[in-house]
Design a protein around this motif. Sequence first.
Motif, PDB file in Angstrom:
ATOM      1  N   THR C 505     -11.350 115.605  56.469  1.00 22.38           N
ATOM      2  CA  THR C 505     -11.539 114.301  57.113  1.00 22.38           C
ATOM      3  C   THR C 505     -11.054 113.186  56.192  1.00 22.38           C
ATOM      4  O   THR C 505     -10.312 112.297  56.608  1.00 22.38           O
ATOM      5  CB  THR C 505     -13.028 114.107  57.458  1.00 22.38           C
ATOM      6  N   LEU C 506     -11.458 113.265  54.954  1.00 24.66           N
ATOM      7  CA  LEU C 506     -11.016 112.265  53.971  1.00 24.66           C
ATOM      8  C   LEU C 506      -9.485 112.266  53.868  1.00 24.66           C
ATOM      9  O   LEU C 506      -8.847 111.218  53.864  1.00 24.66           O
ATOM     10  CB  LEU C 506     -11.631 112.583  52.603  1.00 24.66           C
ATOM     11  N   ALA C 507      -8.907 113.462  53.814  1.00 24.17           N
ATOM     12  CA  ALA C 507      -7.453 113.569  53.681  1.00 24.17           C
ATOM     13  C   ALA C 507      -6.739 112.891  54.846  1.00 24.17           C
ATOM     14  O   ALA C 507      -5.694 112.269  54.673  1.00 24.17           O
ATOM     15  CB  ALA C 507      -7.045 115.039  53.591  1.00 24.17           C
ATOM     16  N   ALA C 508      -7.289 113.012  56.038  1.00 27.39           N
ATOM     17  CA  ALA C 508      -6.626 112.460  57.221  1.00 27.39           C
ATOM     18  C   ALA C 508      -6.930 110.978  57.432  1.00 27.39           C
ATOM     19  O   ALA C 508      -6.127 110.244  57.981  1.00 27.39           O
ATOM     20  CB  ALA C 508      -7.034 113.259  58.461  1.00 27.39           C
ATOM     21  N   ARG C 509      -8.132 110.543  56.978  1.00 28.97           N
ATOM     22  CA  ARG C 509      -8.466 109.132  57.185  1.00 28.97           C
ATOM     23  C   ARG C 509      -7.704 108.229  56.233  1.00 28.97           C
ATOM     24  O   ARG C 509      -7.291 107.126  56.594  1.00 28.97           O
ATOM     25  CB  ARG C 509      -9.973 108.910  57.007  1.00 28.97           C
ATOM     26  N   LYS C 510      -7.570 108.676  55.015  1.00 29.72           N
ATOM     27  CA  LYS C 510      -6.866 107.871  54.007  1.00 29.72           C
ATOM     28  C   LYS C 510      -5.769 108.737  53.397  1.00 29.72           C
ATOM     29  O   LYS C 510      -5.922 109.240  52.276  1.00 29.72           O
ATOM     30  CB  LYS C 510      -7.841 107.436  52.891  1.00 29.72           C
ATOM     31  N   PRO C 511      -4.689 108.933  54.133  1.00 31.90           N
ATOM     32  CA  PRO C 511      -3.702 109.916  53.661  1.00 31.90           C
ATOM     33  C   PRO C 511      -3.101 109.542  52.305  1.00 31.90           C
ATOM     34  O   PRO C 511      -2.616 108.425  52.107  1.00 31.90           O
ATOM     35  CB  PRO C 511      -2.615 109.889  54.746  1.00 31.90           C
ATOM     36  N   ILE C 512      -3.173 110.477  51.366  1.00 31.42           N
ATOM     37  CA  ILE C 512      -2.461 110.354  50.087  1.00 31.42           C
ATOM     38  C   ILE C 512      -1.444 111.482  50.081  1.00 31.42           C
ATOM     39  O   ILE C 512      -1.803 112.646  49.921  1.00 31.42           O
ATOM     40  CB  ILE C 512      -3.421 110.493  48.889  1.00 31.42           C
ATOM     41  N   LEU C 513      -0.188 111.146  50.311  1.00 34.23           N
ATOM     42  CA  LEU C 513       0.830 112.177  50.511  1.00 34.23           C
ATOM     43  C   LEU C 513       1.744 112.311  49.305  1.00 34.23           C
ATOM     44  O   LEU C 513       2.710 113.073  49.332  1.00 34.23           O
ATOM     45  CB  LEU C 513       1.654 111.850  51.762  1.00 34.23           C
ATOM     46  N   ARG C 514       1.479 111.538  48.268  1.00 37.97           N
ATOM     47  CA  ARG C 514       2.310 111.617  47.068  1.00 37.97           C
ATOM     48  C   ARG C 514       1.488 111.148  45.893  1.00 37.97           C
ATOM     49  O   ARG C 514       0.532 110.393  46.047  1.00 37.97           O
ATOM     50  CB  ARG C 514       3.546 110.740  47.219  1.00 37.97           C
ATOM     51  N   TRP C 515       1.934 111.575  44.716  1.00 37.21           N
ATOM     52  CA  TRP C 515       1.265 111.097  43.509  1.00 37.21           C
ATOM     53  C   TRP C 515       1.754 109.691  43.179  1.00 37.21           C
ATOM     54  O   TRP C 515       2.923 109.360  43.349  1.00 37.21           O
ATOM     55  CB  TRP C 515       1.601 112.028  42.339  1.00 37.21           C
ATOM     56  N   ARG C 516       0.810 108.854  42.760  1.00 38.14           N
ATOM     57  CA  ARG C 516       1.131 107.569  42.155  1.00 38.14           C
ATOM     58  C   ARG C 516       0.264 107.465  40.916  1.00 38.14           C
ATOM     59  O   ARG C 516      -0.821 108.039  40.883  1.00 38.14           O
ATOM     60  CB  ARG C 516       0.798 106.411  43.095  1.00 38.14           C
ATOM     61  N   PRO C 517       0.715 106.713  39.922  1.00 35.00           N
ATOM     62  CA  PRO C 517      -0.108 106.609  38.703  1.00 35.00           C
ATOM     63  C   PRO C 517      -1.548 106.243  39.034  1.00 35.00           C
ATOM     64  O   PRO C 517      -2.485 106.721  38.390  1.00 35.00           O
ATOM     65  CB  PRO C 517       0.586 105.495  37.916  1.00 35.00           C
TER      66      PRO C 517
END
Lengths: 448, 124, 532
Positions: C505-517
């Motif tokens: 659920t967390l993954a889909a609500r606030k998608p983080i699809l790449r690394w950032r610092p």
Amino acid sequence: MRYLPLTEQDRREMLAVIGAKSVDELFRDVPQSARLPGKIAGLPDHQGELEVERAFQAFAAKNISPSAAPSFIGAGAYRHHVPSTVDYMIQRGEFLTSYTPYQPEITQGTLQYLFEFQTQITLLTGMEVANASMYDGSTGTSEAVLMANRVTRRHKALISGGLHPHYRRIIETTARWEGFSTVIGKADVEGLEDLIASIDKETSCVVVQNPSFFGHVRDFTKLAAACHAAGALLIVVVTEVVSLGLIMPPGEMGADIVVCEGQSIGNGLGFGGPYVGLFATREKYMRQMPGRLVGETVDADGKRGFVLTLSTREQHIRREKATSNICTNAGLCALAFTVHLTLLGEAGFRRLAELNHAKASELADRVSAVPGVQLVNESFFNEFTVRLPKPAVPVVEALAARRILGGLPVSRLIPDDLSVANLLLLAATETSTEHGMGPLVSALKEVL
Amino acid sequence: MSTKYTNEHEWIRIEGDVGTIGITSYAQEQLGDVVFVEVPAVGRKVAKGESVAVVESVKAASDIYAPITGEVVESNAALADSPGDVNAEPTGKGWFFKIKFSNKAELDGLMDDAAYDAFVKSLG
Amino acid sequence: MVESLDRSQGRAGAPATAGSSTPATFTGNRALQIEEPLIFEMGQPGRCGVDLPEPPKVKDRLNGLRRNGEIGLPGLSEPQVVQHYTRLSQKNYAIDMGVYPLGSCTMKHNPRINEKVARLAGIGDLHPLQPVSTVQGALELIDSLAHWLKTLTGMPAVAMSPAAGAHGEMCGMMAIAAALEAKGERAKRRIVLAPESAHGTNPATAAALGFTVKPIPANARGRVDLAALKSALGPEVAAIMLTNPNTCGLFESEIIEISKAVHEAGAYFYCDGANFNAIVGRVRPGDLGVDCMHINLHKTFSTPHGGGGPGAGPVVLSAALAPYAPYPWIVKQGDAWTVAEDGAKVDGKPLGRLKAFHGQMGMFTRALAYIMSHGADGLKQAAEDAVLSANYVMAALKDVMTPAFEGPCMHEALFDDSFLKDTGVSTLDFAKAMIDEGYHPMTMYFPLVVHGAMLVEPTESQAKEDLDLFIAAMRSLTERAKSGTAAEDFKAAPRYSPRRRLDETLAARKPILRWRPSNSPPGGDPMRQAAE
């Protein structure tokens, strides 16, 4: 049979537990008329590993491999050196024989490398988000057009004459059967095409390639602005991903979708496949993307982990309303890509690109010094077009007879346009050497 | 002010010539944690039965159909940042959009509270 | 609200109910389970995993478009790269490790000879656009595989280029659209019939081609309801898309009546060949009246799944559809092979091109090596063993689990979740508990027509002893689930995997699809943090 663990004794015991007299009973739902009396006729029986290997060595012996002959063929597939580590890694059984990571608790390996891969793609292309890969660059390009149609709710794609002819034909095939229209530019041999005037209010997207099929390096900044002014998307295709180590990325030019063929990094020529499609876009279009996406999250203990996410776009949930019918990606080829790119790193990737450009510059100078050969390109990365004084097909055949794979006659991919008959496409990479270029130049002098 | 229900588990609350639309508590329970809601643009003209919004959980996606013909006059933009409102308050903060309509008769076939309760019970 | 039902079960990210009783380690590692940062958290400028020569200085011919600024790729040395990916690999389950009973995916043994021959320089290191005179062996190889596929299916033609099963579906359905167009019926025939139990790719493919998908109901035996099908057929129907053996693991016993009725109504029969492994060498789809069928080389013919591809999906075609096969295909002229490519003068009306070059050659090579290793006798035996193993598992579990349909099944055994009724344990919980027992779970919640579905496909690759242990483990889990006291325990599973349940659920609500610092853990590399 070495792959089948069940013994006759096992089979008897298992049938007893099932309560069947024979395995035929288990097939009783097969209609009588479709039951074969025995094994299928006309096919040989099983063979040992030694015999199988011999058969494939026989196939291999009938081919001339670029590993054993100078080769200057590119046109969407490039021969680069792949470090041994790459092939070792992709042959680890935990990667090779795992399935799509639907159970994230026991597939963090696949999920983490795909997350790293997605990040690498965004960096290379200068875009905001990338998916976990497509079948290849050619099919990915067609998916990008479909995505642009969805985003813009328009149905007319404008296709550059600098796009790889196979890619173009795939878009045309998709357009024909899925129901949208295409406007196709004439073969852009000189690299001077300007599509801005052809954009109108119905255009969903403009599809260009950089460097183009003919090798030209173009700036699409103005084209991007024109697309956006008209409400269309700019799709930039890159068939030689190594070029992104040296050339301004499509994201900086204003591209909305970038599709690359990723074969050059980590993946061998393989006679055309499997390759790996790279697909990147702007964050605002994320939910219109095709293909799988990996996202970061936490597990029940609060530890960082990765999962497939935004799956509601996909066919297994959305069915007839999915963004694409695609089920799989090119997982293992993506692994090869990401391992190779990790070995290269910033310094190695840039140097690799420099080397390719330098080798191609050398080849261009030497080939264009052959009497009658004219270099078409002012700009190129590692591939360029030359005009020969006669049709390129017999020239390439004559070179092949001398065991030199001397480039691609453009007419093989554009057979319906007589004006390209004398054009030859030549590529050089870091694998090109004096031992190859020298013989090519001498042979060209002989056959022209 | 009255509330009606569709057999697609949407509710519409009527105030004058404007209806507010959302999904029912039963629907949000069936969906599970809502992770994304796409609401229609203000000004969009919609026909009864047209698919106008989408609600998604991790494993499911559902279309939301306009229960009545009219024009979208307001959309719940807050759902973009807090889709969980649909789970927490499906008939309150979790509303989707408002339609200004002209033909109230289109609502005649919909269920009232008692009929909808019975409908949900019949689903087991 | 159309398609919400029952797929939201087992919300991931349920909070942990039982903490780990084992003490924490300093590094966070647990022996062979090593916590691994992202490459972006490990890189150092000045490190590189390759040695390339200094490029000669040349004048740029880049049209003034030299890339400026950092790309942002991390720098790692070769040993770091080897360790990184080796550690990641150890977080994966795989066929090489044990029973992988993922229904409809056919996770069978992947022989290594296939890998070896695919890497012969004369096969793996060929450019797709070399002059055909220099690739005669490659073309012969493709043609040999085509011959096997045609003979095994009893079909006259095959399109080799589709890149995967879904791509093959697209190819087959385009061929049907092309055949309808040739008959002037494309505008009229807009409906494709498919059972509700179909793979999601079927409706997705049909819809992409502008067809309207209409479901056909199943009967109580889990097969297509023939009477309902007949009444659904008519002048507007273009095709039926049917998986056989079907997604419930059952052979469509009235398949010949089905294909007859479909053809009499002027429609075509698309067969989804995902489950061909159950019948290869024993039944030829051509004898069942099939017009086209894709073959997942990565299922039936064991090319590795590779963590989700690459696949390959050649499509066999009936005489009626063969003229519409897409470019390219291999042609034998005398003793030599050549390729019919776009623009070639050919009989028929090719539907176009679906993929660059010639298709998934690397997969063709592996599949052909598998096929030649088995031969006609071994393929038939493999299908029989796959069916035998599935029936064995079903028979050995039917008193404690609930088979969805009466047997016999084909190569997969389908259970519903009624044996878990009132236990508080869901199909998902049950599957996650299998992970702790060392198994990859079976396919869950598919097909959609069975409540809480569990689709078990043991394949022919498991020894009886391993099947017996698997059966015993499953029986033990059912016993625990039914004890009425273990629900919390199941919900906390898995405990021993590299990660526990993940918050989807967390993954889909606030998608983080790449690394950032900014989305690295505080302090960057958790390893380095631990060391400080």
